[in-house]
Design an enzyme around this catalytic site. Structure first.
Site, PDB file in Angstrom:
ATOM      1  N   CYS A  93       0.011   3.781   2.686  1.00 15.47           N
ATOM      2  CA  CYS A  93       0.524   3.289   3.972  1.00 15.47           C
ATOM      3  C   CYS A  93       1.990   3.674   4.134  1.00 15.47           C
ATOM      4  O   CYS A  93       2.418   4.124   5.204  1.00 15.47           O
ATOM      5  CB  CYS A  93       0.392   1.772   4.076  1.00 15.47           C
ATOM      6  SG  CYS A  93      -1.296   1.155   4.016  1.00 15.47           S
ATOM      7  N   CYS A 126       0.829  -1.216   0.000  1.00 17.88           N
ATOM      8  CA  CYS A 126       0.000   0.000   0.000  1.00 17.88           C
ATOM      9  C   CYS A 126       0.863   1.266   0.000  1.00 17.88           C
ATOM     10  O   CYS A 126       1.534   1.557   0.989  1.00 17.88           O
ATOM     11  CB  CYS A 126      -0.910  -0.047   1.231  1.00 17.88           C
ATOM     12  SG  CYS A 126      -1.749   1.478   1.612  1.00 17.88           S
TER      13      CYS A 126
END
Length: 111
Positions: free
Chosen positions: A35, A32
């Site tokens: 993230c 991600c």
């Protein structure tokens, strides 16, 4: 503690639900990009809020943590949850700046 702590299903209860401090949990995944972009923000926040809030990270891709992801209904990452005295008091999905995140946490801790 002035850096985010990596935790898993085995120590989630101790580190989050039984914590004396409020805890911000970052549910994330290695693939991600948002993230990854939030990681330095959380590191700065851990220093800024040291002694007020503990910040922990849960890798949702780790097979041992998939039960936690299901329990907390994590469908998108990054998903953040703020716990106080073992209770979920705030959650959001996506990115925040360090300052806006710190402000949101402060507001929710006052309630």
């Amino acid at each position: 503690m002035n850096k985010p702590l990596d935790i898993n299903k085995d120590n989630f209860e101790k580190e989050v639900l039984q914590s004396d401090l409020p805890v911000l949990v970052d549910f994330w995944a290695p693939w991600c990009m948002p993230c990854k972009m939030m990681s330095p923000v959380l590191e700065e926040l851990a220093v800024l809020m040291d002694g007020k809030v503990k910040i922990v990270k849960v890798n949702t891709e780790d097979p041992v943590n998939q039960e936690l992801a299901l329990e907390y209904e994590i469908q998108s990452v990054p998903s953040m949850m703020l716990f106080k005295e073992g209770q979920l008091i705030w959650e959001f999905i996506g990115m925040h700046s360090r300052d806006s995140l710190a402000q949101e946490i402060e507001e929710h801790l006052k309630k």
